[in-house]
Design an enzyme around this catalytic site. Structure first.
Site, PDB file in Angstrom:
ATOM      1  N   ASP A   9      29.715   2.656 -20.357  1.00  0.00           N
ATOM      2  CA  ASP A   9      30.207   3.992 -20.095  1.00  0.00           C
ATOM      3  C   ASP A   9      28.823   4.469 -19.871  1.00  0.00           C
ATOM      4  O   ASP A   9      27.925   4.507 -20.580  1.00  0.00           O
ATOM      5  CB  ASP A   9      30.952   4.548 -21.320  1.00  0.00           C
ATOM      6  N   ASP A 130      45.893   7.353 -21.300  1.00  0.00           N
ATOM      7  CA  ASP A 130      45.428   7.649 -22.412  1.00  0.00           C
ATOM      8  C   ASP A 130      46.223   8.544 -23.171  1.00  0.00           C
ATOM      9  O   ASP A 130      46.706   9.489 -22.690  1.00  0.00           O
ATOM     10  CB  ASP A 130      44.155   8.738 -21.953  1.00  0.00           C
TER      11      ASP A 130
END
Length: 239
Positions: A9, A130
């Site tokens: 990330d 998500d």
């Protein structure tokens, strides 16, 4: 067998990890390219590469992302995520050499566009789900979308071939994956499912591997690797 995707990330040009996807909760792990190389050298066949600035709408890390893809693209498959919300950003990701893109917020905000690119690009497109409970979490996980299973039904009809499922309450928390959610999603689709969030031990990976019969065929590893709960080599041996 499940495929493991170590996550890199990127925020402000650095490799970071978040807690529950919250902006400002970053732990800095240095150079994204060095992080990616570490996982490739350890045997990774896929890297899950995320531009967090693009995802949060606070800029982008295109130069660092492109550097990683250009440097490692011949050695590893790269799944690229973060800020892919239109034709330009999607085509840029694929042109850079990504094997697959993961569409997140755009699937909620523009489902018709998402359906159209699924039909155009097939298995080069995965959709990130998500989830908080059974409700989809939208941009930066700070707002809510609709019911996850209604979205899955819509995307199934569009021909989606892969879902990346994250329980946002567990992401970066090292408290185990939501196996029940993963199983329910897998049972509601013919698409393949990638598990994400909460993995903290080799036993968690063994538990995920029991869901392969339902279509869960891969898992994203983040905090568990960076916190050295286990090595990638150990994880590859048990999966």
């Amino acid at each position: 067998m499940i495929t493991l995707l170590p996550a890199v990330d990127v925020r402000d040009g650095k490799a970071v990890r978040l807690r529950q996807g919250v902006s400002g909760s970053e732990t800095d792990y240095g150079s994204p390219l060095d992080a990616a190389k570490t996982w490739v050298d350890a045997g990774a066949q896929w890297i899950h590469l995320v531009d967090l600035d693009a995802a949060f709408g606070t800029g982008d890390n295109r130069s660092q992302i492109r550097e990683i893809v250009e440097d490692l693209g011949s050695r590893v498959h790269i799944e690229l995520s973060g800020g892919i919300r239109n034709d330009e950003s999607l085509e840029s990701a694929l042109d850079a050499g990504a094997s697959r893109v993961n569409i997140g917020t755009a699937a909620l905000e523009n489902p018709d566009w998402t359906a159209s690119i699924i039909q155009k690009y097939g298995d080069k497109v995965a959709v990130g789900l998500d989830v908080r409970g059974t409700v989809l979490a939208a941009r930066g996980w700070v707002s809510e979308g609709g019911d996850v299973f209604e979205m899955i039904e819509f995307l199934n009809n569009a021909g989606c071939s892969r879902y990346v499922v994250t329980d946002v309450t567990r992401d970066g928390m090292m408290n185990g994956p939501n196996l029940e959610l993963l199983k329910k999603v897998a049972q509601s689709t013919q698409a393949k499912v990638t598990a994400s969030g909460g993995i903290s031990s080799l036993e968690d990976l063994r538990n995920i591997a029991t869901l392969t019969q339902y279509g869960v065929d891969s898992a994203i590893l983040g905090k568990s690797l960076y916190a050295k709960a286990f090595t990638l080599e150990e994880a590859l041996q048990v999966t």
